[in-house]
Design an enzyme around this catalytic site. Structure first.
Site, PDB file in Angstrom:
ATOM      1  N   CYS A  50       0.822  -1.212   0.000  1.00  0.00           N
ATOM      2  CA  CYS A  50       0.000   0.000   0.000  1.00  0.00           C
ATOM      3  C   CYS A  50       0.855   1.261   0.000  1.00  0.00           C
ATOM      4  O   CYS A  50       0.332   2.357  -0.208  1.00  0.00           O
ATOM      5  CB  CYS A  50      -0.950   0.013   1.199  1.00  0.00           C
ATOM      6  SG  CYS A  50      -0.118  -0.013   2.793  1.00  0.00           S
ATOM      7  N   SER A 109      10.048   2.502   5.385  1.00  0.00           N
ATOM      8  CA  SER A 109       8.595   2.485   5.548  1.00  0.00           C
ATOM      9  C   SER A 109       8.053   3.843   5.947  1.00  0.00           C
ATOM     10  O   SER A 109       8.784   4.686   6.476  1.00  0.00           O
ATOM     11  CB  SER A 109       8.194   1.449   6.605  1.00  0.00           C
ATOM     12  OG  SER A 109       8.516   0.149   6.190  1.00  0.00           O
ATOM     13  N   GLN A 116       5.311  -5.216   9.077  1.00  0.00           N
ATOM     14  CA  GLN A 116       4.571  -5.849   7.983  1.00  0.00           C
ATOM     15  C   GLN A 116       5.406  -5.992   6.714  1.00  0.00           C
ATOM     16  O   GLN A 116       5.255  -6.957   5.972  1.00  0.00           O
ATOM     17  CB  GLN A 116       3.313  -5.037   7.653  1.00  0.00           C
ATOM     18  CG  GLN A 116       2.252  -5.067   8.731  1.00  0.00           C
ATOM     19  CD  GLN A 116       1.076  -4.219   8.323  1.00  0.00           C
ATOM     20  OE1 GLN A 116       0.440  -4.479   7.309  1.00  0.00           O
ATOM     21  NE2 GLN A 116       0.794  -3.178   9.089  1.00  0.00           N
ATOM     22  N   GLN A 120       5.822  -8.832   3.572  1.00  0.00           N
ATOM     23  CA  GLN A 120       5.495  -8.483   2.194  1.00  0.00           C
ATOM     24  C   GLN A 120       6.676  -8.776   1.265  1.00  0.00           C
ATOM     25  O   GLN A 120       6.486  -9.226   0.132  1.00  0.00           O
ATOM     26  CB  GLN A 120       5.087  -7.008   2.137  1.00  0.00           C
ATOM     27  CG  GLN A 120       3.749  -6.752   2.810  1.00  0.00           C
ATOM     28  CD  GLN A 120       3.517  -5.280   3.132  1.00  0.00           C
ATOM     29  OE1 GLN A 120       4.454  -4.490   3.266  1.00  0.00           O
ATOM     30  NE2 GLN A 120       2.258  -4.892   3.269  1.00  0.00           N
ATOM     31  N   GLY A 193     -12.991  -5.298   5.034  1.00  0.00           N
ATOM     32  CA  GLY A 193     -11.902  -6.061   4.437  1.00  0.00           C
ATOM     33  C   GLY A 193     -11.476  -7.175   5.374  1.00  0.00           C
ATOM     34  O   GLY A 193     -11.749  -7.118   6.588  1.00  0.00           O
ATOM     35  N   MET A 197      -3.918  -6.314   6.397  1.00  0.00           N
ATOM     36  CA  MET A 197      -4.053  -5.035   7.085  1.00  0.00           C
ATOM     37  C   MET A 197      -5.336  -4.991   7.904  1.00  0.00           C
ATOM     38  O   MET A 197      -5.350  -4.517   9.052  1.00  0.00           O
ATOM     39  CB  MET A 197      -4.037  -3.894   6.064  1.00  0.00           C
ATOM     40  CG  MET A 197      -3.956  -2.520   6.686  1.00  0.00           C
ATOM     41  SD  MET A 197      -2.284  -2.098   7.202  1.00  0.00           S
ATOM     42  CE  MET A 197      -1.588  -1.606   5.640  1.00  0.00           C
ATOM     43  N   SER A 198      -6.429  -5.518   7.340  1.00  0.00           N
ATOM     44  CA  SER A 198      -7.708  -5.549   8.063  1.00  0.00           C
ATOM     45  C   SER A 198      -7.614  -6.448   9.287  1.00  0.00           C
ATOM     46  O   SER A 198      -8.184  -6.144  10.334  1.00  0.00           O
ATOM     47  CB  SER A 198      -8.823  -6.033   7.133  1.00  0.00           C
ATOM     48  OG  SER A 198      -8.972  -5.160   6.029  1.00  0.00           O
TER      49      SER A 198
END
Length: 462
Positions: A50, A109, A116, A120, A193, A197-198
């Site tokens: 994202c 980041s 996270q 990823q 979602g 992330m959700s």
């Protein structure tokens, strides 16, 4: 071949550009294959989150690689080439390797130290490996990057200090609260979602004491599985309007293309809102998606507050106290310095391996010459002594081979150690001169076999 990265991130591009550049789902696999099939590209890896879209490629030409990858990224993202190049960054060779290590460690980041990104990067590497686009060099650098990221979160305090985007967003959405009370006390939360992330948003909302918690998703089965973990309620997107009507905070990150929550939907939800049950509280949307889930015009509705990636990324924040919070969060200077040292240490291991590889042909040629000398001496010995007993010849050959190995051990180890020094080329040349190594022989053991390269092509034509 050399490593090249072309990318856009929250640090280089405005959110409106970045959300258009996001490569979702199947398109990511298509982009991965398209990059890999470019002439002069031996390997490819796509990192799409994202906050960033980056293409890593193992290329034989800097300029050709940059041009081809920019064209492909523009084609897949829908950005014009001028828009893309105006916001993109490019790193090459050692700098590209350093960038991947820094990304995996969370130094690049939006919130320094967030964890996270390591998952990823791991997912991107796994996807490239599954589709056969991971070259040896990319595989080696990726392995070191993942190791560096793991070290950063186990050997330093960056993991505990660096808030993830969800936590920072919730802090911004709720604002100052009594430190003795849960952050989301008396707050009704709706999470839209069911992805990674959700899931973090649901976990944090439950941990922070949300009064009620609902999870909405297009596939209700996914929502149900997530809701069951935290005692929440699962609903489908068809019930989104009624759920918004009774929520105080809506957190959304679906990864959908297009707005999931429109101005019309929120207007209708507000019309159904019970003023008594809302206790005069407004409605806050925390949109963590790229492309954005919530239509920007929602922020203009009365009693509605919208926080999205753009507002989280702003340097000034909503008050003077927020300045710089997104980049540094709670990470201390000592933690950041410690992680940078890890990056430097791991990058050094990559560079040493590359430097050692440059002298490998000379070492191989030296050992090949020693083997030739041993074989020639054995032949001469047989001519002088007559036919040797096979067992005796084998023992003599072993002894001569051990002598040669012992004599060559010191020079070969030392030349590898000196490979990273400023005068490495001089040492390698000296080794060739001292042992009278043919330069053509050194080159021949360092380049691919032309016949072997031509063989598959000839086979495919018959």
């Amino acid at each position: 071949m050399s490593l090249l990265v072309v990318g856009l991130s929250h640090a280089s591009a405005p959110v409106t550009t970045l959300e258009r550049a996001v490569v979702p789902g199947d398109a990511e696999v298509k982009l991965l294959h398209d990059v890999h099939t470019v002439r002069g590209v031996a390997g490819a890896l796509v990192l799409s989150t994202c906050n960033r879209v980056e293409i890593y490629a193992d290329v034989d030409s800097f300029h050709g690689g940059v041009a081809s990858i920019c064209e492909l990224l523009a084609r897949h993202s829908g950005l014009s080439l001028s828009e893309l190049t105006g916001s993109a960054y490019v790193h090459y060779s050692d700098r590209a390797a350093q960038h991947l290590l820094a990304v995996a460690c969370g130094l690049e980041s939006m919130v320094i130290g967030e964890s996270q990104i390591l998952g990823q990067v791991r997912r991107a590497v796994r996807l490239a490996r599954q589709h056969g686009t991971l070259s040896r060099e990319l595989s080696d650098v990726s392995r070191v990057a993942l190791r560096a990221g793991k070290r950063a979160h186990t050997e330093t305090g960056i993991d505990a200090a660096g808030q993830n985007l969800v936590t920072l967003g919730l802090d911004r959405a709720v604002g100052p609260r009594d430190a003795d009370l849960p952050l989301l006390r008396a707050t009704r939360v709706l999470v839209v979602g069911a992805g990674a992330m959700s899931s973090l948003a649901v976990a944090n909302a439950a941990r922070l004491g949300a009064t009620s918690l609902q999870v909405a998703n297009r596939t209700i089965g996914h929502a149900q599985r997530l809701a069951d973990k935290y005692g929440a309620t699962a609903i489908g997107l068809a019930d989104l309007e009624s759920a918004i009507a009774v929520a105080d905070l809506v957190v959304t990150c679906t990864g959908a293309i297009g707005h999931v929550i429109t101005t019309a939907l929120v207007s209708d939800a507000l019309a159904r809102r019970d003023s008594a049950s809302s206790n005069g509280r407004g409605l806050t949307f925390l949109d963590l998606a790229l492309p954005r889930d919530v239509e920007p015009a929602v922020a203009d509705l009365p009693g509605v507050r919208l926080i999205d990636i753009a507002s989280l990324a702003s340097t000034g924040g909503e008050s003077d106290d927020d300045a710089g919070q997104v980049r540094t969060a709670l990470a201390s200077d000592a933690d950041i310095i410690a992680v940078r040292r890890i990056v430097a240490h791991e990058l050094s291991s990559i560079l040493k391996a590359d430097q050692a590889a440059t002298v490998a042909p000379t070492v191989v040629a030296l050992r090949a010459k020693a083997a030739t000398v041993v074989e020639a001496e054995l032949t001469r010995l047989e001519r002088r002594l007559g036919d040797l007993d096979p067992k005796m010849r084998q023992e003599i050959a072993k002894s001569m081979g051990r002598i040669a190995d012992k004599l060559l051990h010191g020079p070969t180890v030392r030349i590898k150690e000196l490979a990273g020094s400023p005068d490495a080329d001089s040492y390698e040349i000296a080794l060739r001169v001292l042992f009278e190594l043919d330069p053509d022989t050194v080159q021949s053991v360092g380049r691919p076999d032309d016949d072997m390269l031509a063989w598959p092509a000839q086979e495919s034509e018959t």
